[in-house]
Design an enzyme around this catalytic site. Structure first.
Site, PDB file in Angstrom:
ATOM      1  N   ASP A  21      44.601  27.369  24.969  1.00 55.05           N
ATOM      2  CA  ASP A  21      44.016  26.578  23.888  1.00 55.05           C
ATOM      3  C   ASP A  21      42.547  26.906  23.703  1.00 55.05           C
ATOM      4  OD1 ASP A  21      43.484  25.346  26.421  1.00 55.05           O
ATOM      5  OD2 ASP A  21      42.862  23.513  25.386  1.00 55.05           O
TER       6      ASP A  21
ATOM      7  N   GLU B 234      43.511  22.731  28.151  1.00 56.32           N
ATOM      8  CA  GLU B 234      42.431  22.728  29.149  1.00 56.32           C
ATOM      9  C   GLU B 234      41.149  22.151  28.567  1.00 56.32           C
ATOM     10  OE1 GLU B 234      38.884  24.314  31.314  1.00 56.32           O
ATOM     11  OE2 GLU B 234      39.470  24.666  29.230  1.00 56.32           O
TER      12      GLU B 234
END
Length: 354
Positions: A74, A128
């Site tokens: 991400d 994350e």
């Protein structure tokens, strides 16, 4: 990119571009997770498992050691920095540094080393960049800890293509003073809680940082006020003041040790822990870590900030940060990665694991 298909036969810089050009802001990782999973499932030497938008691929060759390579898929929100562009040996765009260059290196290692000298586990995980409750790697430590079993782990976070070992823990506390309200015209009738916070700030100002040496690396702890809040109105003596404090502690302290230190440091005050994450021991004395350090060359540096290497510490797996890109450019609009970093990380890992 047509059909969001990744070309594992492409060079690592091209593969990085392909990953970057797949939009994958946190909580919107399905397209990139689908593409990564589809690419890995074409490799017969890997066993592939998916949990949500987290993909795990493992060899099972019966080697004497197992190494984990991990990276999140991400990014932070878009800031007018897509699509990617390549200029003069530098790849620009959202996620180039943090951390799709590292993800591309992992994919190339996975594709090109069917017979590595150590068993390998590749983890491409979601979420994350947001609250840890969503973190795909953290979720794996709870749902499938067996998938993370290893002798050594490498988190491909940007570290200028050099080793940053372990990481420090982080702890946030509220240190609260309590007074008594009164009208400010008759301030002697009250007790000013903001004034009572002065000794708290004095203690912080006099703090001397501990600098322990662990595996030959010198860590540097830090205890700092990061915020202060208090006050009721312009004509009211405040009855409460809160000093927000952040403690960055070396990885030889447990969370319990860190909390005990902070409570003792602020003895006499109301202390509330608001956030805590343990650090990660570098483990440079382990055989796999020693061999990797020799393969990279140069010297390892301590990681002062917190990273997901700490997730491996919970499982007893020593871990280091090693990835392309300067972390100072992570989350910036002009985020970029030198192509030389990406190529160097790929070369070093392949030479070490071939």
């Amino acid at each position: 990119m047509d059909g969001m298909q990744l070309d594992l036969s492409a060079d690592v810089v091209t593969l990085t571009q392909q990953l970057v050009d797949i939009f994958s802001v946190s909580h919107e990782e399905q397209e990139i997770a689908d593409a990564v999973e589809a690419a890995l499932r074409t490799l017969p030497h890997l066993e592939v498992t998916r949990r949500g938008h987290t993909i795990v691929a493992r060899t099972d060759l019966g080697r004497g050691e197992r190494v984990v390579l991990a990276g999140h898929i991400d990014t932070v929100p878009l800031n007018d920095n897509l699509p990617s562009r390549l200029e003069d040996g530098v790849l620009h765009g959202l996620g180039t540094c943090d951390m799709k260059g590292g993800d591309a290196v992992m994919l190339k290692v996975a594709a090109d080393l069917a017979e590595p000298n150590r068993d390998l586990t590749f983890i491409f995980y979601e979420a994350e960049e947001v609250d840890s409750v969503h973190n795909g790697l953290r979720k794996l430590t709870e749902s499938d800890p067996d998938l993370l079993e290893a002798d050594f782990a490498i988190l491909m976070e940007p570290s200028n293509a050099a080793i940053e070992a372990g990481c420090q823990g982080t702890m946030r506390v509220d240190v609260r003073t309590t007074g008594e309200r009164s009208h400010s015209a008759r301030s002697w009738k009250g007790v000013n809680a903001i004034h009572l916070a002065a000794p708290v700030l004095a203690r912080l100002n006099d703090y001397e940082a501990r600098r322990p040496v662990i595996d030959g690396l010198t860590y540097h702890e830090g205890l700092n006020a990061t915020g202060i809040r208090g006050g009721v109105a312009g004509n009211v003596i405040p009855d409460e003041c809160v000093v927000e404090v952040n403690f960055r502690f070396a990885p030889d302290r447990s969370e319990a040790d860190a909390e005990a230190f902070v409570r003792d440091f602020f003895d006499g005050y109301d202390v509330t822990v608001t956030d805590m994450a343990a650090g990660a021991m570098p483990g440079l004395d382990r055989p796999a870590a020693k061999a990797f350090l020799e393969a990279v060359g140069g010297e390892a540096a301590p990681k002062f900030g917190w990273t997901d290497v700490a997730q491996f510490t919970k499982l007893g797996v020593p871990a280091v940060n090693f990835g392309p890109g300067d972390p100072m450019f992570a989350h910036k609009q002009d985020e970029h990665v030198p192509t030389e970093h990406v190529e160097r990380c790929e070369r070093i890992l392949k030479e070490w694991l071939a």
